[in-house]
Motif scaffolding. Sequence first.
Motif, PDB file in Angstrom:
ATOM      1  N   ILE A  60       1.483   4.176  -2.914  1.00 18.04           N
ATOM      2  CA  ILE A  60       1.352   5.617  -2.660  1.00 18.04           C
ATOM      3  C   ILE A  60       2.548   6.365  -3.210  1.00 18.04           C
ATOM      4  CG2 ILE A  60       1.337   7.380  -0.860  1.00 18.04           C
ATOM      5  CD1 ILE A  60      -0.300   5.532   0.870  1.00 18.04           C
TER       6      ILE A  60
ATOM      7  N   ALA B  58      -3.254   5.112   2.682  1.00 18.94           N
ATOM      8  CA  ALA B  58      -3.619   4.616   1.351  1.00 18.94           C
ATOM      9  C   ALA B  58      -5.133   4.577   1.192  1.00 18.94           C
ATOM     10  CB  ALA B  58      -3.019   3.227   1.138  1.00 18.94           C
TER      11      ALA B  58
ATOM     12  N   ALA C 145       4.513   8.540   3.420  1.00 19.96           N
ATOM     13  CA  ALA C 145       4.448   7.163   2.916  1.00 19.96           C
ATOM     14  C   ALA C 145       5.773   6.434   3.116  1.00 19.96           C
ATOM     15  CB  ALA C 145       4.056   7.169   1.440  1.00 19.96           C
TER      16      ALA C 145
ATOM     17  N   ALA D 221       0.829  -1.210   0.000  1.00 24.54           N
ATOM     18  CA  ALA D 221       0.000   0.000   0.000  1.00 24.54           C
ATOM     19  C   ALA D 221       0.859   1.253   0.000  1.00 24.54           C
ATOM     20  CB  ALA D 221      -0.926  -0.008   1.218  1.00 24.54           C
ATOM     21  N   ASN D 222       1.875   1.292   0.845  1.00 24.55           N
ATOM     22  CA  ASN D 222       2.751   2.465   0.891  1.00 24.55           C
ATOM     23  C   ASN D 222       3.644   2.567  -0.339  1.00 24.55           C
ATOM     24  OD1 ASN D 222       2.289   3.881   3.540  1.00 24.55           O
ATOM     25  ND2 ASN D 222       2.689   1.836   4.331  1.00 24.55           N
TER      26      ASN D 222
ATOM     27  N   LEU E 179      -4.484   4.736  -9.243  1.00 22.78           N
ATOM     28  CA  LEU E 179      -4.379   3.409  -8.631  1.00 22.78           C
ATOM     29  C   LEU E 179      -4.972   2.341  -9.547  1.00 22.78           C
ATOM     30  CD1 LEU E 179      -3.696   1.604  -6.211  1.00 22.78           C
ATOM     31  CD2 LEU E 179      -5.923   2.218  -5.234  1.00 22.78           C
TER      32      LEU E 179
ATOM     33  N   TYR F 141      -6.476   8.287   0.971  1.00 24.13           N
ATOM     34  CA  TYR F 141      -6.270   8.883  -0.354  1.00 24.13           C
ATOM     35  C   TYR F 141      -7.244   8.292  -1.368  1.00 24.13           C
ATOM     36  CZ  TYR F 141      -1.805  10.285   1.739  1.00 24.13           C
ATOM     37  OH  TYR F 141      -0.846  10.809   2.567  1.00 24.13           O
TER      38      TYR F 141
ATOM     39  N   CYS G  72      -0.845   2.287   7.850  1.00 25.68           N
ATOM     40  CA  CYS G  72      -1.480   1.688   6.663  1.00 25.68           C
ATOM     41  C   CYS G  72      -2.723   2.436   6.212  1.00 25.68           C
ATOM     42  CB  CYS G  72      -1.868   0.235   6.953  1.00 25.68           C
ATOM     43  SG  CYS G  72      -0.523  -0.832   7.422  1.00 25.68           S
TER      44      CYS G  72
END
Length: 324
Positions: free
Chosen positions: A28, A293, A51, A24-25, A307, A296, A290
Amino acid sequence: MVQEAILLVKNVYYPLLATFGVPANVLIIMILCRENCGLSKCISVYMVAMAVADLLVMLFNVILYLIINYQFPYSFLSYTAVCRFILYIAFTNLDMSVWFTASFAFDRFVAICCQKLKVKYCTKKTATVVILTLSVLTFLKGIPALFSYEPEQIINNAQWGCRTKADVFTMPGWAAYSWVQSLSLPSIPFAFMALFNCLTVRRILIANKARKGLQGKNNGSQSDPELKNRRKSIILLFSISGSLIFLWLTAVGSFAATKLSSTVYYQGGYSNPEYIATEAGYLLMYLSSCTNACIYGVTQTKFRDELKNILKYPWTLFLKLVKK
């Protein structure tokens, strides 16, 4: 049974957290570095920095320390020198994650409430300098912690494990350092975030009220892009800082109770409420690394589009190769 339940939760929770938190990071960072989300460059710098700090928390705090080091107690990571370094980096990562969020809140405060300062401060260069300065200060501030640990045991002249030295709990110098660390993480940054967010929202609400008054009754019912942008700014700002503060509350409360009662971290008795509260605080605290994400994805339309494009790319590439 209580002991087994608590350990089971930790053994399942942290691997799942790392499985989601690391990619997830990384996503980002990838998306924001493409600069296609319609965000200003200074905002992107702060969001990328947050992030990166959250990614480091996942790698060092969760994976290395809470998963690998726990599951394999006599591995290379258990050497005292390595253990000290991991603990130092783990604390520094949390420090940076919180202070980067506080600096983002201050940047939004300047952008909305200080129009004269905004031109000079809210730039990519200034944001980069702020992030680098905070990083250096955080690493320097944590150096004394490297000398606060001693080996748990010595086997064949090899030092294993880390435990806090007795001097840390008795010497005035260490006590003062401990209180400085306690204030800098998270008391002061949380206070800053709460203050700047309240001032920012107050300014936005006053500006919105004045803007609606100037528009008049006929235009008041029409959609105003400026009001929408301000509303999105409030949602993004409060979502990031609010989720961080909320998820840290249990850990902060447990730590404050330990400080005020002049006790140290409770090591035994898995059914003891102190231990349960402490571990529950850690579970929620690491979850905060976490959540951005998800925030956003919910609040930023262009971020969602980017994404989707990244997630679709492997499948699109596969279809192209198949056609060829």
